[in-house]
Design an enzyme around this catalytic site. Sequence first.
Site, PDB file in Angstrom:
ATOM      1  N   ARG A 166    -106.827 -61.779  41.547  1.00 39.13           N
ATOM      2  CA  ARG A 166    -107.951 -61.421  42.087  1.00 39.13           C
ATOM      3  C   ARG A 166    -109.211 -61.752  41.365  1.00 39.13           C
ATOM      4  NH1 ARG A 166    -104.561 -57.046  44.014  1.00 39.13           N
ATOM      5  NH2 ARG A 166    -103.530 -57.791  45.887  1.00 39.13           N
ATOM      6  N   LYS A 205    -120.604 -71.571  44.949  1.00 36.94           N
ATOM      7  CA  LYS A 205    -119.592 -72.089  45.957  1.00 36.94           C
ATOM      8  C   LYS A 205    -118.600 -72.869  45.167  1.00 36.94           C
ATOM      9  CE  LYS A 205    -122.656 -72.982  49.872  1.00 36.94           C
ATOM     10  NZ  LYS A 205    -123.294 -73.959  50.832  1.00 36.94           N
ATOM     11  N   GLU A 210    -129.652 -85.609  44.748  1.00 35.69           N
ATOM     12  CA  GLU A 210    -129.954 -84.206  44.961  1.00 35.69           C
ATOM     13  C   GLU A 210    -131.072 -83.635  44.164  1.00 35.69           C
ATOM     14  OE1 GLU A 210    -127.619 -82.483  46.987  1.00 35.69           O
ATOM     15  OE2 GLU A 210    -125.886 -83.577  46.972  1.00 35.69           O
ATOM     16  N   LYS A 270    -133.016 -73.967  42.879  1.00 38.97           N
ATOM     17  CA  LYS A 270    -131.550 -73.432  43.319  1.00 38.97           C
ATOM     18  C   LYS A 270    -131.405 -72.165  43.213  1.00 38.97           C
ATOM     19  CE  LYS A 270    -126.738 -74.327  44.260  1.00 38.97           C
ATOM     20  NZ  LYS A 270    -125.732 -75.175  44.654  1.00 38.97           N
ATOM     21  N   GLU A 301    -125.362 -67.836  52.285  1.00 43.65           N
ATOM     22  CA  GLU A 301    -126.091 -68.590  53.181  1.00 43.65           C
ATOM     23  C   GLU A 301    -125.986 -67.973  54.621  1.00 43.65           C
ATOM     24  OE1 GLU A 301    -124.909 -72.805  52.205  1.00 43.65           O
ATOM     25  OE2 GLU A 301    -124.677 -73.128  54.490  1.00 43.65           O
ATOM     26  N   ARG A 336    -130.500 -70.427  52.355  1.00 41.43           N
ATOM     27  CA  ARG A 336    -129.407 -71.507  51.469  1.00 41.43           C
ATOM     28  C   ARG A 336    -129.279 -72.616  52.249  1.00 41.43           C
ATOM     29  NH1 ARG A 336    -124.949 -69.943  47.267  1.00 41.43           N
ATOM     30  NH2 ARG A 336    -124.366 -72.157  46.656  1.00 41.43           N
ATOM     31  N   ASN A 350    -128.917 -77.913  52.372  1.00 43.58           N
ATOM     32  CA  ASN A 350    -128.263 -79.006  52.990  1.00 43.58           C
ATOM     33  C   ASN A 350    -129.080 -80.181  53.764  1.00 43.58           C
ATOM     34  OD1 ASN A 350    -125.364 -78.269  52.531  1.00 43.58           O
ATOM     35  ND2 ASN A 350    -125.879 -76.369  53.453  1.00 43.58           N
ATOM     36  N   HIS A 372    -127.738 -83.381  54.611  1.00 46.22           N
ATOM     37  CA  HIS A 372    -126.149 -83.239  54.375  1.00 46.22           C
ATOM     38  C   HIS A 372    -125.492 -83.136  55.827  1.00 46.22           C
ATOM     39  CE1 HIS A 372    -127.107 -82.350  50.341  1.00 46.22           C
ATOM     40  NE2 HIS A 372    -125.840 -82.138  49.914  1.00 46.22           N
ATOM     41  N   HIS A 377    -122.729 -85.900  55.422  1.00 46.00           N
ATOM     42  CA  HIS A 377    -121.346 -85.515  55.557  1.00 46.00           C
ATOM     43  C   HIS A 377    -120.652 -86.513  56.866  1.00 46.00           C
ATOM     44  CE1 HIS A 377    -121.652 -81.562  53.434  1.00 46.00           C
ATOM     45  NE2 HIS A 377    -121.486 -82.348  52.636  1.00 46.00           N
ATOM     46  N   HIS A 415    -120.919 -89.196  47.309  1.00 45.08           N
ATOM     47  CA  HIS A 415    -121.832 -88.071  48.220  1.00 45.08           C
ATOM     48  C   HIS A 415    -123.213 -88.187  48.087  1.00 45.08           C
ATOM     49  CE1 HIS A 415    -122.315 -83.873  49.626  1.00 45.08           C
ATOM     50  NE2 HIS A 415    -123.019 -83.705  48.587  1.00 45.08           N
TER      51      HIS A 415
HETATM   52  P1  NAD Z   1    -116.950 -85.872  40.218  1.00 45.92           P
HETATM   53  O1  NAD Z   1    -116.571 -84.499  39.696  1.00 45.92           O
HETATM   54  O2  NAD Z   1    -115.806 -86.543  40.783  1.00 45.92           O
HETATM   55  O3  NAD Z   1    -117.507 -86.881  38.863  1.00 45.92           O
HETATM   56  C1  NAD Z   1    -117.835 -88.060  39.141  1.00 45.92           C
HETATM   57  C2  NAD Z   1    -117.077 -89.087  38.430  1.00 45.92           C
HETATM   58  O4  NAD Z   1    -117.636 -89.107  36.993  1.00 45.92           O
HETATM   59  C3  NAD Z   1    -115.480 -88.854  38.030  1.00 45.92           C
HETATM   60  O5  NAD Z   1    -114.765 -89.811  37.855  1.00 45.92           O
HETATM   61  C4  NAD Z   1    -115.653 -87.974  36.838  1.00 45.92           C
HETATM   62  O6  NAD Z   1    -114.342 -88.185  36.013  1.00 45.92           O
HETATM   63  C5  NAD Z   1    -116.620 -88.779  35.822  1.00 45.92           C
HETATM   64  N1  NAD Z   1    -117.388 -88.186  34.844  1.00 45.92           N
HETATM   65  C6  NAD Z   1    -117.975 -86.743  35.088  1.00 45.92           C
HETATM   66  N2  NAD Z   1    -118.686 -86.577  33.855  1.00 45.92           N
HETATM   67  C7  NAD Z   1    -118.637 -87.751  33.339  1.00 45.92           C
HETATM   68  C8  NAD Z   1    -119.199 -88.118  32.049  1.00 45.92           C
HETATM   69  N3  NAD Z   1    -120.075 -87.225  31.501  1.00 45.92           N
HETATM   70  N4  NAD Z   1    -118.856 -89.224  31.433  1.00 45.92           N
HETATM   71  C9  NAD Z   1    -118.163 -90.115  32.028  1.00 45.92           C
HETATM   72  N5  NAD Z   1    -117.564 -89.676  33.149  1.00 45.92           N
HETATM   73  C10 NAD Z   1    -117.767 -88.620  33.863  1.00 45.92           C
HETATM   74  O7  NAD Z   1    -117.897 -85.854  41.015  1.00 45.92           O
HETATM   75  P2  NAD Z   1    -119.386 -85.074  41.275  1.00 45.92           P
HETATM   76  O8  NAD Z   1    -120.425 -86.049  41.938  1.00 45.92           O
HETATM   77  O9  NAD Z   1    -119.856 -84.531  40.044  1.00 45.92           O
HETATM   78  O10 NAD Z   1    -119.184 -83.805  42.062  1.00 45.92           O
HETATM   79  C11 NAD Z   1    -118.800 -84.156  43.354  1.00 45.92           C
HETATM   80  C12 NAD Z   1    -118.010 -82.709  44.074  1.00 45.92           C
HETATM   81  O11 NAD Z   1    -118.797 -81.729  43.782  1.00 45.92           O
HETATM   82  C13 NAD Z   1    -117.568 -82.652  45.429  1.00 45.92           C
HETATM   83  O12 NAD Z   1    -116.102 -82.298  45.546  1.00 45.92           O
HETATM   84  C14 NAD Z   1    -118.478 -82.161  46.136  1.00 45.92           C
HETATM   85  O13 NAD Z   1    -117.909 -81.504  47.241  1.00 45.92           O
HETATM   86  C15 NAD Z   1    -118.964 -80.906  45.229  1.00 45.92           C
HETATM   87  N6  NAD Z   1    -120.099 -80.294  45.456  1.00 45.92           N
HETATM   88  C16 NAD Z   1    -119.973 -78.684  45.262  1.00 45.92           C
HETATM   89  C17 NAD Z   1    -121.198 -78.198  45.588  1.00 45.92           C
HETATM   90  C18 NAD Z   1    -121.120 -76.681  45.340  1.00 45.92           C
HETATM   91  O14 NAD Z   1    -122.315 -76.124  45.581  1.00 45.92           O
HETATM   92  N7  NAD Z   1    -119.807 -76.261  44.900  1.00 45.92           N
HETATM   93  C19 NAD Z   1    -122.466 -78.871  45.713  1.00 45.92           C
HETATM   94  C20 NAD Z   1    -122.550 -80.410  45.918  1.00 45.92           C
HETATM   95  C21 NAD Z   1    -121.287 -80.984  45.437  1.00 45.92           C
HETATM   96  N1  GLY Z   2    -124.967 -77.257  47.550  1.00 43.01           N
HETATM   97  C1  GLY Z   2    -125.399 -76.553  48.478  1.00 43.01           C
HETATM   98  C2  GLY Z   2    -125.326 -74.980  48.050  1.00 43.01           C
HETATM   99  O1  GLY Z   2    -124.853 -74.751  46.960  1.00 43.01           O
HETATM  100  O2  GLY Z   2    -125.661 -74.340  49.016  1.00 43.01           O
END
Ligand code: NAD
Ligand code: GLY
Length: 373
Positions: free
Chosen positions: A124, A146, A188, A230, A240, A244, A248, A251, A255, A269
């Site tokens: 939990r 998130k 972003e 942020k 949100e 917040r 988006n 987005h 999306h 993305h």
């Molecule tokens: P990711 O985590 O898949 O990383 C992208 C690629 O880069 C991967 O292949 C990873 O292994 C590689 N990588 C990462 N760091 C590296 C480094 N320093 N050197 C070499 N390779 C490296 O993708 P991302 O773009 O970081 O994140 C996308 C995800 O984030 C999605 O799932 C999306 O839904 C999520 N997201 C979440 C939020 C949130 O608020 N929680 C906001 C935006 C996106």
């Molecule tokens: N990435 C959008 C949020 O964190 O609200």
Amino acid sequence: MSALETVRVNLGARSYDIIIGDGILAEAGKYCAPLIGAGKAAIITDANVGPIYGQALAQSLAQAGIECVTLTLPAGEATKNFAQLQDMLEKLLGAEFERSDTLIALGGGVIGDITGFAASVLKRGCKFIQIPTTLLAQVDSSVGGKTAINSPHGKNLIGAFYQPKLVLADMAVLSTLPKRQLKAGYAEVVKYGLLGSEDFFGWLEANGEKVLKQQPAALGRAIAISCRMKADIVATDEREHGQRALLNLGHSFGHAFEALAGYQADLLHGEAVAAGMSMAFDYSRALGLCSGQDAARVKAHFSSLGLMDWAALPARVREQRGAMLSAMMQDKKNEGGALTLILTRGIGRAFVSKGEDAKKLNDFLLAYAKDGV
Ligand code: NAD
Ligand code: GLY
């Protein structure tokens, strides 16, 4: 090198710092030790990041007296699923992890999102720390709590709001990030200027190239301003219910592009969000809300840095413009079947618009031509 800047996310008892620096992974032990205390710690990473940075992190933690286990997950979006989550949780339970123990997410948004969700449900709720290694994760996903995994019904549909105890953003680790991923994360960064600060957007127009060349002063400033913006938004609307949703911007369109592309590797993305933000400005212009000059300025900035617009989207996405509206109706921001969009009155002047006219939007989408409307 020591920390450049600390940004506080003010959430009462759940407040935490985002520490941004150049080379601070080597000092991670110093920053994490007070939070981990006498408890156990696990580094959760992926198969690309772990081999490059896992040892440096483990060493820094060991120097601060913290021994930890490392779990390495496959890299990529497909990892955000129930099977990986279950496997991680069973391993942590097998290692007798408790609420007072800490998970450390070392990776991009994929690792941050699944680790945060695991931390929210492990007995939990245990502690977690974000060490984001992509630009997208440093300016967006690691901040604000998130957390989620994906479902066959869609992305990020199973998750929780669960804040980390600390975010350590070391811009030096971005040196190994593939350039395309860096650019996608930059979209972003631009989002913050477009949604709330014309000054920041103007600064990016002048300095975006330096940010993408990873010049430390420019990159550090871009990360810090993004995190500050942020943090301010999250502090006023953690769950949100209002402002917040501005995060988006682009987005709802983006999306839908990703869904129509089938979440394949030819559309990241951030790339979809860049094209989506251009479209949000074009739609705002079509509604008479913002000037054509502002919409053109946004597209000019993206194209000067080689970021995607509508014309550069995979052909299979553009050919399915008739399916865009139904893809956009899946958006989590919609309420009671009514469409919510983030629209804008100009650069830095985004707003949340509920109850948007679906037919009007569909007409716009069907008419969207190669160079915009
Ligand atoms: P990711 O985590 O898949 O990383 C992208 C690629 O880069 C991967 O292949 C990873 O292994 C590689 N990588 C990462 N760091 C590296 C480094 N320093 N050197 C070499 N390779 C490296 O993708 P991302 O773009 O970081 O994140 C996308 C995800 O984030 C999605 O799932 C999306 O839904 C999520 N997201 C979440 C939020 C949130 O608020 N929680 C906001 C935006 C996106
Ligand atoms: N990435 C959008 C949020 O964190 O609200």
